[in-house]
Design an enzyme around this catalytic site. Sequence first.
Site, PDB file in Angstrom:
ATOM      1  N   TYR A 156       0.801  -1.694  -0.084  1.00  0.00           N
ATOM      2  CA  TYR A 156      -0.192   0.022  -0.208  1.00  0.00           C
ATOM      3  C   TYR A 156       0.920   1.657  -0.270  1.00  0.00           C
ATOM      4  CZ  TYR A 156      -3.677   3.358   1.227  1.00  0.00           C
ATOM      5  OH  TYR A 156      -4.323   4.472   1.089  1.00  0.00           O
ATOM      6  N   VAL A 189      -9.158   9.353   8.093  1.00  0.00           N
ATOM      7  CA  VAL A 189      -9.867   9.701   7.635  1.00  0.00           C
ATOM      8  C   VAL A 189     -11.052   8.236   7.977  1.00  0.00           C
ATOM      9  CG1 VAL A 189     -11.661  10.493   5.645  1.00  0.00           C
ATOM     10  CG2 VAL A 189      -9.555  11.213   6.008  1.00  0.00           C
TER      11      VAL A 189
END
Length: 280
Positions: A156, A189
């Site tokens: 990632y 988030v």
Amino acid sequence: MGREVFRDKVVWITGGGSGIGAALAREFGSRGAKVAVSGRRRPRLEAIVQELEAAGVDAFAVCCDVTRVTDIEASVEAVVERFGGLDVAVANAGFSVGGRFEDLSASEWRRQFETNVIGAAMTLRYALPHLRKTRGRAVIMGSVTGTLGLPSNAPYCASKFAVRGMAQALGAELAGSGVSCTLLQPGFVESDIARVDNKNQLREDWKDWRPAQLMWPADRAACKMVEAVAARKREAVITGHGKIATFLAYHSPGLTQRVLARAGGKVRQKHAGVVGEGQG
């Protein structure tokens, strides 16, 4: 930034069915934009469109798997046909592959890059001819992990490092064209990313273990992101902890590495069925 910037502008958001993508759709819609959302899960897309339409937004959904170039081409054409043009393209679709480096397979690495890097590149590649006509805005969803590498998240992080380089190169190529390129780099988030496995499948039974005290609501992050896009910023780090992390990564890489190494044992892994770190 004035809220009239996007009035009657056409905005297309990949990965628009949930999390940051859906929050961006709501924020652009609240500013008067015509909004197209795409993704793999039609029911979620249709739910967002219904919500937007109930708020008076002209909205449209189109299924799109960004690992399939034919899907991307068809989606761009569908959006342009529906709305008559394209002013903002947001390459937001992505997910997180997690696990210890030595446990991850080549197929997991390829799957990560096919979605997060090649998918983003092809989204903007096919959107750009239309953005040039409108002197529009190309937007790439990066991450704070494009600046520092988290343990057990090598694929990632590598994908987001690649995305940052892509945004810088594209921005330089677009200089003087009237089309801007904005790289958005969020920290933690609210989204489904920690509940998606290494095969990019949503796991409803998984819990998001990321630190709640640092988590920003998606609508708050989306507001800051849209303001950055409106201002045609080159890069925007979203969340206070994200700004601190990127500052330390740039100016104190040794300290940052030591902190990450110490935290490594506490970072839970997504690989082999355990939820992992990641934000995008």
